[in-house]
Motif scaffolding. Sequence first.
Motif: not given
Length: 301
Positions: A105-107, A112-113, A208-211
């Motif tokens: 699995v690739i995040l 976000v993707e 996008w504000h993701t970590t």
Amino acid sequence: MPATATSPEPPAPPTGGWIATSSAGRAVLDAAAADPDGTLLAMDLDGTLAPIVEDPDDAEVLPQARAALELLNNRVATLAVITGRPVRRARQMLDLDRPGLDRIVILGQYGVESYDAATGRMHIPEAPPVVEQARRRLEHAVVVAASSDPGTVGTMVEVKEGAVALHTRRAADRELAWSVLAPTARRLGRELGLFIEEGREVVELTAWHTTKADALTGLVERTRPSTVLMCGDDLGDLPALDVVAGLIEKGGHGARVVSWSAEQPTVAGRADVLCDAPPGVARFLEELARRIGAEHLGIGE
């Protein structure tokens, strides 16, 4: 002392190898081998599976690391890459056109993707127009800086699906380029309302504000693992490493696996397992695969 505690100044890892620096690190191989169906292994790409290079377009996952991932592909419940790279570029770096990683699995872009090799499903949201505006203005700033400060020549702007990144590693004078252009990138990000991520000679502006903590937490909530390992090397990996620390403090099994670098030595202070750059990470992954395989086959140490 909690199981995840580490020395303020952890020792340098053995050349090309790895060492456990905490009780959690010393126990994690046994925990994963005892319950591979409950093991989640998540990894960063650049600086962890792939050596850092001057041009990010030239980065490649080490063959030894790719081979170790193939062994782990069917030996752990969840095999994941969590990266700031776009999913499409991560797929190239992992060479997913070749067989062997059909469950990974690739995040991408800090989650976000996403791409699931088992199902072939890919999710890539469309970037807002402000990202293109940031690219134009950042590239203009690089050109202006080069005209007055020759030491900044070679600084590059990487274009991603929903982000742009300033890289000073290729500049004629890397320290000068960072001192001149990193503040410009930060100001631009604040002005345009983009989120700012910094790493090893890079400033990334993203929509996008993701970590990586968000990405890893989502994986944990979906898979409910008994053992969680997160491998990383840079400041952007710290939130995900903290997620693992929190799970261990609550009584779970796991380890923060850090790829040591001279540029970010403080990250090593969070390590339960400390590896000598990507070659050391590959060695650790090989040992993890071996231990799980030996346990499954009933082979003694």
